[in-house]
Design an enzyme around this catalytic site. Structure first.
Site, PDB file in Angstrom:
ATOM      1  N   ASN A  42      24.034 -12.611  35.674  1.00 13.96           N
ATOM      2  CA  ASN A  42      24.769 -11.901  36.723  1.00 13.96           C
ATOM      3  C   ASN A  42      25.725 -12.846  37.442  1.00 13.96           C
ATOM      4  O   ASN A  42      25.464 -14.053  37.571  1.00 13.96           O
ATOM      5  CB  ASN A  42      23.829 -11.174  37.698  1.00 13.96           C
ATOM      6  CG  ASN A  42      22.737 -12.028  38.292  1.00 13.96           C
ATOM      7  OD1 ASN A  42      22.337 -13.034  37.720  1.00 13.96           O
ATOM      8  ND2 ASN A  42      22.240 -11.621  39.435  1.00 13.96           N
ATOM      9  N   GLU A  44      27.717 -12.745  40.944  1.00 16.44           N
ATOM     10  CA  GLU A  44      27.904 -12.006  42.202  1.00 16.44           C
ATOM     11  C   GLU A  44      29.240 -12.341  42.857  1.00 16.44           C
ATOM     12  O   GLU A  44      29.953 -13.267  42.439  1.00 16.44           O
ATOM     13  CB  GLU A  44      26.727 -12.305  43.146  1.00 16.44           C
ATOM     14  CG  GLU A  44      25.423 -11.781  42.571  1.00 16.44           C
ATOM     15  CD  GLU A  44      24.252 -11.839  43.535  1.00 16.44           C
ATOM     16  OE1 GLU A  44      24.332 -12.549  44.550  1.00 16.44           O
ATOM     17  OE2 GLU A  44      23.243 -11.156  43.234  1.00 16.44           O
ATOM     18  N   CYS A  53      26.761  -7.371  36.389  1.00 19.37           N
ATOM     19  CA  CYS A  53      25.376  -7.479  35.929  1.00 19.37           C
ATOM     20  C   CYS A  53      25.309  -8.319  34.650  1.00 19.37           C
ATOM     21  O   CYS A  53      26.264  -8.340  33.845  1.00 19.37           O
ATOM     22  CB  CYS A  53      24.806  -6.103  35.614  1.00 19.37           C
ATOM     23  SG  CYS A  53      24.388  -5.121  37.053  1.00 19.37           S
ATOM     24  N   GLU A  55      23.687  -7.823  31.936  1.00 20.78           N
ATOM     25  CA  GLU A  55      23.764  -7.055  30.692  1.00 20.78           C
ATOM     26  C   GLU A  55      25.212  -6.795  30.301  1.00 20.78           C
ATOM     27  O   GLU A  55      25.603  -6.955  29.136  1.00 20.78           O
ATOM     28  CB  GLU A  55      23.053  -5.705  30.846  1.00 20.78           C
ATOM     29  CG  GLU A  55      21.573  -5.799  31.160  1.00 20.78           C
ATOM     30  CD  GLU A  55      21.267  -5.779  32.652  1.00 20.78           C
ATOM     31  OE1 GLU A  55      21.972  -6.474  33.420  1.00 20.78           O
ATOM     32  OE2 GLU A  55      20.324  -5.083  33.040  1.00 20.78           O
ATOM     33  N   CYS A  89      19.951  -1.498  35.468  1.00 21.65           N
ATOM     34  CA  CYS A  89      20.451  -0.526  36.444  1.00 21.65           C
ATOM     35  C   CYS A  89      21.132   0.643  35.720  1.00 21.65           C
ATOM     36  O   CYS A  89      21.394   0.592  34.514  1.00 21.65           O
ATOM     37  CB  CYS A  89      21.418  -1.198  37.421  1.00 21.65           C
ATOM     38  SG  CYS A  89      23.056  -1.484  36.741  1.00 21.65           S
ATOM     39  N   CYS A  92      24.365  -0.168  33.815  1.00 20.98           N
ATOM     40  CA  CYS A  92      24.128  -0.878  32.544  1.00 20.98           C
ATOM     41  C   CYS A  92      23.575   0.086  31.492  1.00 20.98           C
ATOM     42  O   CYS A  92      23.909  -0.028  30.307  1.00 20.98           O
ATOM     43  CB  CYS A  92      23.193  -2.067  32.759  1.00 20.98           C
ATOM     44  SG  CYS A  92      24.007  -3.403  33.667  1.00 20.98           S
TER      45      CYS A  92
HETATM   46  N1  THU Z   1      21.478  -7.064  38.325  1.00 22.07           N
HETATM   47  C1  THU Z   1      21.727  -7.290  36.996  1.00 22.07           C
HETATM   48  O1  THU Z   1      22.270  -8.328  36.620  1.00 22.07           O
HETATM   49  N2  THU Z   1      21.350  -6.339  36.101  1.00 22.07           N
HETATM   50  C2  THU Z   1      20.741  -5.157  36.424  1.00 22.07           C
HETATM   51  O2  THU Z   1      20.542  -4.312  35.553  1.00 22.07           O
HETATM   52  C3  THU Z   1      20.307  -4.914  37.799  1.00 22.07           C
HETATM   53  C4  THU Z   1      20.849  -5.842  38.821  1.00 22.07           C
HETATM   54  C5  THU Z   1      21.888  -8.068  39.309  1.00 22.07           C
HETATM   55  C6  THU Z   1      23.019  -7.626  40.181  1.00 22.07           C
HETATM   56  C7  THU Z   1      22.811  -8.483  41.409  1.00 22.07           C
HETATM   57  O3  THU Z   1      23.457  -9.712  41.219  1.00 22.07           O
HETATM   58  C8  THU Z   1      21.304  -8.737  41.449  1.00 22.07           C
HETATM   59  O4  THU Z   1      20.816  -8.361  40.171  1.00 22.07           O
HETATM   60  C9  THU Z   1      20.575  -7.934  42.504  1.00 22.07           C
HETATM   61  O5  THU Z   1      20.910  -6.599  42.438  1.00 22.07           O
END
Ligand code: THU
Length: 131
Positions: A42, A44, A53, A55, A89, A92
Site C-alpha cells: 500500500n 498512502e 491498496c 492489491e 477491500c 480491490c
Molecule cells: N489496504 C490495502 O492495501 N488493501 C486492502 O484491501 C484494504 C486496505 C490499505 C489501505 C490503507 O493504506 C491501509 O490498508 C488501511 O486502510
C-alpha cells in the site's frame, strides 16, 4: 505453486509499505498463469482518498508488464502482526472481478495456516460489462 511461497512474497512486499497515516501495512503477491509473481504494497497519501491498496499496485505492475491471466493473490496486512486474515477491500474485489476469472483464488495468512476464498465467494453477483 505453494501457497506459502506466495504468502512469503506478500510478506516481503509488505516491508516496503508506505503507511505513515494508518500504520497498517499491506503486502500482496499475484501469481500469473505463466508462473510469474508480481508484488505490491500500500502507498498512502496525506490526501487519504488517494491511497493505493497493495492489491491494485500489484495488479498495475502485472498488467503494465503485459500479463493478462491470473491464478491467485496472497494478501497479508496488519499494524504489528500479520496473523489475522487481511480481507481485500471492496474496490480491490471489483478490480479482481475486472481482471480475473470467478475461480481466482484469494489466499490469506491466518495464524500459522491459510484461509482461502474464490473471487465469486468474496464478490458474488459482481457488476461487469461484457467486452
Ligand atoms: N489496504 C490495502 O492495501 N488493501 C486492502 O484491501 C484494504 C486496505 C490499505 C489501505 C490503507 O493504506 C491501509 O490498508 C488501511 O486502510
Amino acid at each position: 505453486m505453494e501457497k506459502l511461497t506466495l504468502i512469503k512474497a506478500a510478506i516481503e512486499a509488505r516491508k516496503n509499505a508506505y503507511a505513515p497515516y494508518s500504520g497498517f501495512s499491506v503486502g500482496a503477491a499475484i501469481l500469473c498463469e505463466n508462473g510469474q509473481i508480481y508484488t505490491g504494497c500500500n502507498v498512502e497519501n496525506s490526501a487519504y482518498g488517494e491511497t493505493l491498496c497493495a492489491e491494485r499496485v500489484a495488479f498495475g505492475k502485472a498488467i503494465s508488464e503485459g500479463e493478462r491471466s491470473f491464478v491467485a493473490i496472497a494478501i497479508v496486512g496488519g499494524k504489528d502482526s500479520v496473523d489475522t486474515p487481511c480481507m481485500p477491500c471492496g474496490s480491490c474485489r471489483q478490480a479482481m472481478a475486472e481482471l480475473c476469472k470467478k475461480d481466482f483464488k484469494i489466499i490469506l495468512k491466518n495464524g500459522d495456516g491459510v484461509a482461502q476464498y474464490t473471487l465469486s465467494e468474496l464478490l458474488p453477483h459482481a457488476f461487469g460489462i461484457e467486452v
